[in-house]
Design a protein around this motif. Sequence first.
Motif: not given
Length: 267
Positions: A185-189
């Motif tokens: 989620g966060v890293l991919l965002f």
Amino acid sequence: MLIHPNPDPVAFTLGPLSVHWYGLMYLVAFAQFILLGRVRIRQPHIAAQGWTKEHIDDMLFYGVLGVILGGRLGEVFFYGFSYYMSHPLEIFAVWKGGMSFHGGFIGVLIAMSLWARKVKMHLADVYDFIAPLVPLGYAAGRLGNFINHELPGRIAPADLPWAMQWPGIAVPVHPSPIYQALVDGVLLFVILWLYARKARPRLAVGGLFVALYGCARFATEYFRTPDYEVSAAGITISAGQMLSLPMILAGAVIVLFAYRKRNRQPS
């Protein structure tokens, strides 16, 4: 060792209505889609395509249907077919959790194709636009899984500082929903948002999302108790990894195709 807080899955009640944290996490996901979408339409290369606030609001309705219908049907057919066939009414109990990302992904692709046809917008531009808006919504969904103490991780070393005592499990495990919220989620965002701030070849942003999510999910699945596993040629992979492999391959092909097509265009 950490201890799962095991909160009440019901956030609050309004008379006979119980509002679950899992449902609230989906509201958070849809709200961030709107907020980030309104930031994105101010980027010059996006504004040049004619995107408006009204597009985002209208598109969200289609997206919500795609996420909910696709996610639930994906859970039924990919992970729990025999159970849901024995308990068909449970298919509608979405507040209890049980939403497949891969099913929701397919549902959103279909929903966005219908929306793009409605507004006469190029489908590739729609996919590129929404791709950076998806990962944080996914992270919110994984937080909902954590609150519901769903998707427990595999057994973790007892000396791992963040190993967690999970409700109903006697041994410490990896808090896999948190891993997936942070990595998938966060890293991919962060990666997608930075990449998509500049104009890219058509479908490159969407393709990168597909490939990176597949890679991230394949990696974090090693820490999650598998729904089921498949073995071939001495290699064992989980259901989530099996569903992610086509995404990795398709995403890489799409990105390669996008850049090759741009390079072939006459200057």
